[in-house]
Every structure is written in structure tokens, then in C-alpha cells.
Scaffold this motif. Structure first.
Motif, PDB file in Angstrom:
ATOM      1  N   GLU A  94       0.875  -1.181   0.000  1.00 55.77           N
ATOM      2  CA  GLU A  94       0.000   0.000   0.000  1.00 55.77           C
ATOM      3  C   GLU A  94       0.909   1.226   0.000  1.00 55.77           C
ATOM      4  N   VAL A  95       1.379   1.590  -1.187  1.00 58.52           N
ATOM      5  CA  VAL A  95       2.473   2.559  -1.322  1.00 58.52           C
ATOM      6  C   VAL A  95       2.119   3.919  -0.739  1.00 58.52           C
ATOM      7  N   TYR A  96       0.844   4.287  -0.773  1.00 56.99           N
ATOM      8  CA  TYR A  96       0.441   5.601  -0.265  1.00 56.99           C
ATOM      9  C   TYR A  96       0.689   5.762   1.235  1.00 56.99           C
ATOM     10  N   LEU A  97       0.953   4.671   1.929  1.00 56.65           N
ATOM     11  CA  LEU A  97       1.242   4.726   3.364  1.00 56.65           C
ATOM     12  C   LEU A  97       2.734   4.850   3.662  1.00 56.65           C
ATOM     13  N   VAL A  98       3.531   5.125   2.646  1.00 58.63           N
ATOM     14  CA  VAL A  98       4.988   5.065   2.788  1.00 58.63           C
ATOM     15  C   VAL A  98       5.514   5.960   3.902  1.00 58.63           C
ATOM     16  N   HIS A  99       5.061   7.204   3.999  1.00 60.49           N
ATOM     17  CA  HIS A  99       5.600   8.105   5.016  1.00 60.49           C
ATOM     18  C   HIS A  99       5.168   7.672   6.422  1.00 60.49           C
ATOM     19  N   PHE A 100       3.934   7.191   6.523  1.00 60.05           N
ATOM     20  CA  PHE A 100       3.401   6.725   7.799  1.00 60.05           C
ATOM     21  C   PHE A 100       4.187   5.515   8.297  1.00 60.05           C
ATOM     22  N   ILE A 101       4.399   4.528   7.430  1.00 60.54           N
ATOM     23  CA  ILE A 101       5.113   3.316   7.828  1.00 60.54           C
ATOM     24  C   ILE A 101       6.599   3.599   8.041  1.00 60.54           C
ATOM     25  N   ILE A 110      13.971  -0.695  11.976  1.00 53.15           N
ATOM     26  CA  ILE A 110      13.909  -1.616  10.844  1.00 53.15           C
ATOM     27  C   ILE A 110      14.626  -0.929   9.692  1.00 53.15           C
ATOM     28  N   LYS A 111      15.694  -1.535   9.195  1.00 51.94           N
ATOM     29  CA  LYS A 111      16.597  -0.855   8.265  1.00 51.94           C
ATOM     30  C   LYS A 111      16.020  -0.696   6.856  1.00 51.94           C
ATOM     31  N   HIS A 112      15.123  -1.612   6.456  1.00 50.54           N
ATOM     32  CA  HIS A 112      14.671  -1.596   5.065  1.00 50.54           C
ATOM     33  C   HIS A 112      13.152  -1.479   4.973  1.00 50.54           C
ATOM     34  N   LEU A 113      12.714  -0.485   4.212  1.00 51.77           N
ATOM     35  CA  LEU A 113      11.309  -0.319   3.871  1.00 51.77           C
ATOM     36  C   LEU A 113      11.198  -0.373   2.347  1.00 51.77           C
ATOM     37  N   ILE A 114      10.589  -1.445   1.853  1.00 50.84           N
ATOM     38  CA  ILE A 114      10.410  -1.650   0.410  1.00 50.84           C
ATOM     39  C   ILE A 114       9.030  -1.138   0.022  1.00 50.84           C
ATOM     40  N   THR A 115       8.963  -0.290  -0.994  1.00 51.89           N
ATOM     41  CA  THR A 115       7.674   0.049  -1.579  1.00 51.89           C
ATOM     42  C   THR A 115       7.532  -0.724  -2.889  1.00 51.89           C
ATOM     43  N   HIS A 116       6.346  -1.259  -3.114  1.00 51.75           N
ATOM     44  CA  HIS A 116       6.126  -2.126  -4.272  1.00 51.75           C
ATOM     45  C   HIS A 116       4.973  -1.577  -5.101  1.00 51.75           C
ATOM     46  N   ALA A 117       5.273  -1.091  -6.301  1.00 54.37           N
ATOM     47  CA  ALA A 117       4.264  -0.528  -7.198  1.00 54.37           C
ATOM     48  C   ALA A 117       3.610  -1.649  -8.002  1.00 54.37           C
ATOM     49  N   HIS A 118       2.286  -1.739  -7.905  1.00 51.42           N
ATOM     50  CA  HIS A 118       1.552  -2.788  -8.598  1.00 51.42           C
ATOM     51  C   HIS A 118       0.654  -2.260  -9.715  1.00 51.42           C
ATOM     52  N   LEU A 130      -6.242  11.554  -6.015  1.00 48.50           N
ATOM     53  CA  LEU A 130      -5.591  12.801  -5.612  1.00 48.50           C
ATOM     54  C   LEU A 130      -4.937  12.641  -4.244  1.00 48.50           C
ATOM     55  N   ARG A 131      -5.661  12.024  -3.322  1.00 47.96           N
ATOM     56  CA  ARG A 131      -5.110  11.785  -1.976  1.00 47.96           C
ATOM     57  C   ARG A 131      -3.841  10.951  -2.052  1.00 47.96           C
ATOM     58  N   ASN A 132      -3.896   9.848  -2.808  1.00 51.45           N
ATOM     59  CA  ASN A 132      -2.749   8.946  -2.895  1.00 51.45           C
ATOM     60  C   ASN A 132      -1.560   9.601  -3.577  1.00 51.45           C
ATOM     61  N   LYS A 133      -1.839  10.406  -4.596  1.00 52.44           N
ATOM     62  CA  LYS A 133      -0.757  11.114  -5.283  1.00 52.44           C
ATOM     63  C   LYS A 133      -0.021  12.035  -4.319  1.00 52.44           C
ATOM     64  N   ILE A 134      -0.779  12.770  -3.524  1.00 48.34           N
ATOM     65  CA  ILE A 134      -0.171  13.678  -2.534  1.00 48.34           C
ATOM     66  C   ILE A 134       0.619  12.884  -1.501  1.00 48.34           C
ATOM     67  N   MET A 135       0.047  11.758  -1.055  1.00 46.85           N
ATOM     68  CA  MET A 135       0.701  10.962  -0.017  1.00 46.85           C
ATOM     69  C   MET A 135       1.941  10.241  -0.531  1.00 46.85           C
TER      70      MET A 135
END
Length: 370
Positions: A94-101, A110-118, A130-135
Motif C-alpha cells: 500500500e504505497v500511499y502509506l509510505v511516510h506513515f510506515i 527496521i533498516k529496510h522499507l520496500i515500496t512495491h508498485a503494482h 488525488l489523496r494517494n498522489k499527494i501521499m
């Protein structure tokens, strides 16, 4: 042994993302690597029992919400406080949660945070898009590692330069190719069971949701039916638009010509029963169903919004701006062309074999420095 935490929206058995993960997870060496899952949408049909049998853990938290900021923060904080020391990496789908996680990864080391675009779109809902783009702004500053299901999805989320430089790792939607090897006996048996032995079978697999563009598919099929009267449409899948799809079938007077099969666990066999596969999606990441279809030797007619990376030699790409007449013409001509000999089997084996790709993913995890 290392453990990887996958964060997903839903653990549903019909989730494309979950099926992608499970395809890899099933054949990995579980004495060396284990997956745990954190999710926040509960459904009845899910992978929980299979995950636990494979040695993984499953955790539920409420869906992150701005209306319940305190509850959201506390639930995630409690989870990471209790479990963070188990994980080498968090694999965020859930890439839009990247800053939160990212906040919790840093807080609990935790040294590694992987974002995975699907996908190649933030959402099919304009407000959510629009929300997800901003996030997602500045996501490369919060994540440490970058994955995508295709170059197209990678370029959408990370930029073309990041993909071309190799910063983004493309992890394709791989499958067990052996399950999809064409078998004439299976084809004949399935067609007999479905009473479609003498039919021209147009096939489609997809969740009944806006991105799959199934109302347009039905319009295309109506034209196909007019040109080839023994045609039927097999639709596999379920989703929020099911009632609308059923209404559209009635409106187009296609009752009896469209078979809705719902969610199935015999997809390879059903693909073998088809004569052509059609997917007029508004957007996709890299649809695994197209790989599965080609693995059986089934020709595909796809919207040109789908990345050409999926083509193993037997796909036709058409603009959604084209008329249903053009789509019909392409479907019938593609179905009548030479058989499966043109499929690029070597490319399929290298690029989409789960046995090849799972080793590559394992290596990616193990090579991450602690």
C-alpha cells in the motif's frame, strides 16, 4: 532465517496482490525465509490458514484513517513496538502509506522499507487518486528499496530515470508455468462440463470493478456474437460491480450467451477451454492473467493501456478509443490466426517462471544490508 513483513490492504483470496505474494511464498525455502502479513480489511475467503501452515504469522489492524488518527497511530505503534525486532524488512504494497510506515521503521530500527508498485494509476476513484498522489510525494526519500511489477508501474511511481538506472527492481507477476501447459483432454472435459463444446469461447478474468472496463467488454462481445453466432463469453471473477454487470447483460439481451463463473480455483483448466482472451482494462500494473493465458497458448486481445512487457508473442494491443467494430475484427482475426507456435517460450520461462523469479526475490532480500 530472516522474516519479511508484508503490509497489504486485504488478505482476500481474490486479491491480485495477495496472489502475487503467495505464488512466491509457497515455493521459497521456509527454513531460510518467512513472510508475515499485516492487513486491515477482513474478508471471509482469505489466505490466513495457508500462511500459518507455511510458518507465517497474520496480524490485523484497523484501516488507517484520518478520522481516527489516535487509534490508527496507537494500533500501528503497538504492533511495531511488539514485533519490529523480528523483521529484516517491511515490504509495503500500500504505497500511499509510505511516510506513515517509514516513521515506525525508523522509530523501531527496521533498516529496510520496500515500496512495491503494482499499478499505473493511484486509484480509479478521483478523490482517492488525488489523496494517494499527494501521499506518495517524495516516497523515494522515505523508502529504502524500490520494487515494481513492471517497468511501466515503476516509471509511474518512481520515474523513468530510476527504472533505467536499475534503482527500481522489477519483480514480475510470475506463475508456476507447469500448471498452465496446454492439455487437449482437459480442454475437452471442461468444455463438455460447461456445455460449450461447439462454441467459440471468448474468455475474461478480472475483478468486477471499474478498472477492468467490463461494460465495454460486453459491448464488444455483443458485436462478436453478431458476427459469429456460436460465440459465448466466459467471465471469471467477482466484485462490487457484479449487479451492474448482470444488468448490462440483460440490457444487451445477452442472457444465455454470457456465463458468469465467479471466483474459481481451476483457472488453468478454464483458460484451456477458451479460444481467445480479452482484457480491455482502463489501467493495470502487469496483469498476471495475461501471463497465465499465454502460458496455455491462448491468444490475447488487450487494451493498449496494458504494458507491452506482458507480451510473449501472441498479444494484440488496441486503443480504447477504437470502436467495438475494430475490437471485434481484431478478436476474430486473432482467434483465426496460426496456433501457439509463435509464443516466445524462452522469454516466458525466464521472465515469468515462479521458480526462476523466486530465487531472484530471495536474493534481493538476503542482499539487503542490515
Amino acid at each position: 532465517m530472516i522474516r519479511i513483513l508484508h503490509i497489504v490492504g486485504s488478505n482476500a483470496s481474490i486479491s491480485g496482490v495477495m496472489n502475487f505474494i503467495m505464488n512466491y511464498y509457497r515455493i521459497m525455502n521456509h527454513e531460510k525465509i518467512q513472510f508475515d502479513f499485516l492487513y486491515f480489511i477482513e474478508v471471509e475467503k482469505n489466505f490466513n490458514s495457508e500462511i500459518e501452515k507455511l510458518g507465517g504469522n497474520v496480524y490485523f489492524v484497523n484501516k488507517p484513517s484520518l478520522k481516527h488518527v489516535y487509534r490508527t497511530y496507537k494500533e500501528f505503534d503497538d504492533f511495531f513496538k511488539s514485533n519490529a525486532n523480528k523483521y529484516k524488512a517491511v515490504h509495503l504494497h500500500e504505497v500511499y502509506l509510505v511516510h506513515f510506515i517509514s516513521h515506525f521503521c525508523k522509530k523501531y530500527d527496521i533498516k529496510h522499507l520496500i515500496t512495491h508498485a503494482h499499478t499505473t494509476k493511484y486509484s480509479d476513484n478521483p478523490k482517492n487518486a488525488l489523496r494517494n498522489k499527494i501521499m506518495c510525494l517524495g516516497l523515494k526519500n522515505s523508502a529504502t528499496d524500490y520494487f515494481a511489477c513492471s517497468k511501466a508501474a515503476g516509471e509511474f511511481y518512481y520515474g523513468k530515470e530510476a527504472v533505467e538506472s536499475g534503482l527500481v527492481k522489477v519483480i514480475p507477476n510470475a506463475i508456476d508455468l507447469k500448471k498452465y501447459k496446454f492439455n487437449q483432454i482437459i480442454r475437452d472435459k471442461v468444455r463438455k462440463i460447461l456445455n460449450i463444446e461447439d462454441k467459440f469461447v471468448v474468455g475474461h478474468i478480472g475483478r468486477m470493478a471499474p478498472p477492468k472496463n467490463q461494460k465495454f467488454l460486453l459491448q464488444i462481445f455483443k458485436k462478436v456474437k453478431k458476427e459469429r453466432t456460436n460465440s459465448i463469453l466466459l467471465m471469471i471473477g467477482n466484485g462490487p460491480l457484479k449487479k451492474e454487470i448482470e444488468s448490462e447483460i440483460k440490457r444487451l439481451n445477452l442472457q444465455g450467451d454470457v456465463i458468469l463463473l465467479g471466483v474459481r480455483n481451476d483457472v488453468p483448466n478454464l483458460l484451456m477451454a477458451m479460444d481467445i482472451f480479452v482484457l480491455p482494462s482502463l489501467y493495470e500494473g502487469l496483469p498476471v492473467v495475461c501471463v497465465e493465458a499465454q502460458a496455455t497458448g491462448l491468444r490475447c486481445v488487450l487494451s493498449d493501456n496494458i504494458t507491452k512487457e506482458v507480451d510473449c508473442g501472441i498479444c494484440e494491443f488496441i486503443s480504447l478509443k477504437e470502436t467495438v467494430e475494430i475490437w471485434c475484427e481484431k478478436i476474430l482475426s486473432k482467434a483465426n490466426s496460426d496456433s501457439i507456435s509463435t509464443i516466445n517460450s524462452a522469454f516466458l520461462d525466464i521472465q515469468y517462471s515462479i521458480y526462476t523469479q523466486s530465487k531472484i526475490l530471495e536474493k534481493e532480500y538476503f542482499n539487503m544490508k542490515v
